[in-house]
Design an enzyme around this catalytic site. Sequence first.
Site, mmCIF file in Angstrom:
data_model
loop_
_atom_site.group_PDB
_atom_site.id
_atom_site.type_symbol
_atom_site.label_atom_id
_atom_site.label_comp_id
_atom_site.label_asym_id
_atom_site.label_seq_id
_atom_site.Cartn_x
_atom_site.Cartn_y
_atom_site.Cartn_z
ATOM 1 N N ASP A 199 3.691 9.633 -0.065
ATOM 2 C CA ASP A 199 3.801 9.359 1.336
ATOM 3 C C ASP A 199 5.281 8.489 1.583
ATOM 4 O OD1 ASP A 199 3.097 6.932 0.210
ATOM 5 O OD2 ASP A 199 2.536 6.208 2.314
ATOM 6 N N GLY A 211 0.875 -1.065 0.086
ATOM 7 C CA GLY A 211 0.183 -0.123 0.127
ATOM 8 C C GLY A 211 0.929 1.196 -0.058
ATOM 9 N N THR A 212 0.239 2.270 -0.717
ATOM 10 C CA THR A 212 1.045 3.601 -0.658
ATOM 11 C C THR A 212 -0.030 4.671 -1.220
ATOM 12 O OG1 THR A 212 2.962 4.698 -1.509
ATOM 13 C CG2 THR A 212 1.827 3.212 -2.931
ATOM 14 N N THR A 213 0.596 5.609 -1.226
ATOM 15 C CA THR A 213 -0.428 7.113 -1.834
ATOM 16 C C THR A 213 0.688 7.851 -2.737
ATOM 17 O OG1 THR A 213 -1.951 6.976 -0.065
ATOM 18 C CG2 THR A 213 -2.035 8.746 -1.648
ATOM 19 N N LYS A 260 9.728 7.820 -1.906
ATOM 20 C CA LYS A 260 8.982 7.104 -3.284
ATOM 21 C C LYS A 260 9.267 7.772 -4.439
ATOM 22 C CE LYS A 260 6.010 4.579 0.122
ATOM 23 N NZ LYS A 260 4.647 4.438 0.424
#
Length: 276
Positions: free
Chosen positions: A89, A72-74, A105
């Site tokens: 993030d 998961g990430t944004t 990232k």
Amino acid sequence: MALLEVCGAPRGLRKACAVPALGSQLRSDPGHYSFSLRAPELAVPRGMQPTEFFQSLGENGEKNIRKEMVHGTTTLAFKFQHGVIVAVDSRATAGNYISSSRVNKVIEINPSLLGTMSGCAADCQYWERLLAKECRLYYLRNGERISVSAASKLLSNMVYQYRGMDLSMGSMICGWDKKGPGLYYVDQNGTRLSGNMFSTGSGSTYAYGVMDSGYQPSLSPEEAYELGRRAITYATHRDSYSGGIINMYHMKEDGWVKVESTDVNELLHQYQEANQ
């Protein structure tokens, strides 16, 4: 060969993975992925295909087994009149375990190109670093930097060769060239899309909600920064797989600059106090 022997690998597998003679046409390096050169080759030992390997892990002879990776990430990027804003993030997860809260990232490909990471960190880092190498070679051969469109197409062509082999990557390529600011989305299947706004990862739906309520191409730099902050902050608040700090970059005509690295908890506290 020595490692395979120590591990007790079958003799047939040892022969299949043997290093060819110097005169052989087989190569062990990843090669160059330029548009007009030979087909790419990944630097991995020869052996069974990933699909066959996963099938061997099935219980009771189960076929078509698939190993699902939980991640998961944004990440967020959008174009406006003063360039491209990239905000991400920094939380890295392994299932329900938070392995790190300080992962950058954003991959700095060159002074006029940025790439984002979403999916499997190893896949994103490998392919975007390989893209950085090819962009550097392009500059040395041609005396000018590669365009954003060409760089994204190059990345798309590279990963397309390995579609169906369980890569996990959703990246955005952002930059500025002779045609102005550019923003492209590329995934592990070779899909390549151009647009004004993209968000990827498990928190992307929440980020899109904030962006849709405040995005305009005519934003000033400060307004764009604040919109990016809010989008990532509220996404991390609702998505348990996103969090840490916000790393924000601004792609300008003369290259990218890093705007800030801000803790999302501090920003969320500020926004909640302002709303009371």
